[in-house]
Motif scaffolding. Structure first.
Motif, mmCIF file in Angstrom:
data_model
loop_
_atom_site.group_PDB
_atom_site.id
_atom_site.type_symbol
_atom_site.label_atom_id
_atom_site.label_comp_id
_atom_site.label_asym_id
_atom_site.label_seq_id
_atom_site.Cartn_x
_atom_site.Cartn_y
_atom_site.Cartn_z
ATOM 1 N N TYR A 1 0.886 -1.133 0.104
ATOM 2 C CA TYR A 1 0.053 0.024 -0.002
ATOM 3 C C TYR A 1 0.960 1.136 0.022
ATOM 4 N N ARG B 1 -4.263 4.819 -4.924
ATOM 5 C CA ARG B 1 -5.053 4.681 -3.589
ATOM 6 C C ARG B 1 -6.335 5.541 -3.331
ATOM 7 N N THR C 1 -9.258 3.902 -5.367
ATOM 8 C CA THR C 1 -9.434 2.667 -4.595
ATOM 9 C C THR C 1 -10.404 3.228 -3.354
#
Length: 85
Positions: free
Chosen positions: A51, A59, A62
């Protein structure tokens, strides 16, 4: 617990523990406890590092696709700011 709540809780916990570990290493403090069990190891030793290297745009995309509290807007104020009445 709904899936997305579970996902968010586990990811937040893993990312927090990873940040605490990195800060402890940087400043010479005691790090958090080591991961216990396969589940905890996966979240902290696989998910958190992966991550961390993802680009911000991926990011953000998502996070926006997954329902949760981060998608709520600011509530409208119960008062009128000066000059708006």
């Amino acid at each position: 617990m709904p899936f997305f709540h579970w996902l968010r809780a586990n990811s937040e916990h893993a990312l927090l523990a990873d940040a605490q570990r990195r800060m402890a290493t940087k400043y010479g403090a005691n790090p958090p406890a080591r991961p216990h069990g396969l589940k905890d190891r996966w979240w902290r030793q696989v998910f958190a590092p992966v991550y961390r290297v993802l680009p911000w745009r991926l990011r953000r995309t998502t996070m926006q696709a997954i329902p949760g509290s981060h998608r709520r807007g600011w509530p409208k104020p119960d008062y009128l700011p000066p000059g708006d009445y």
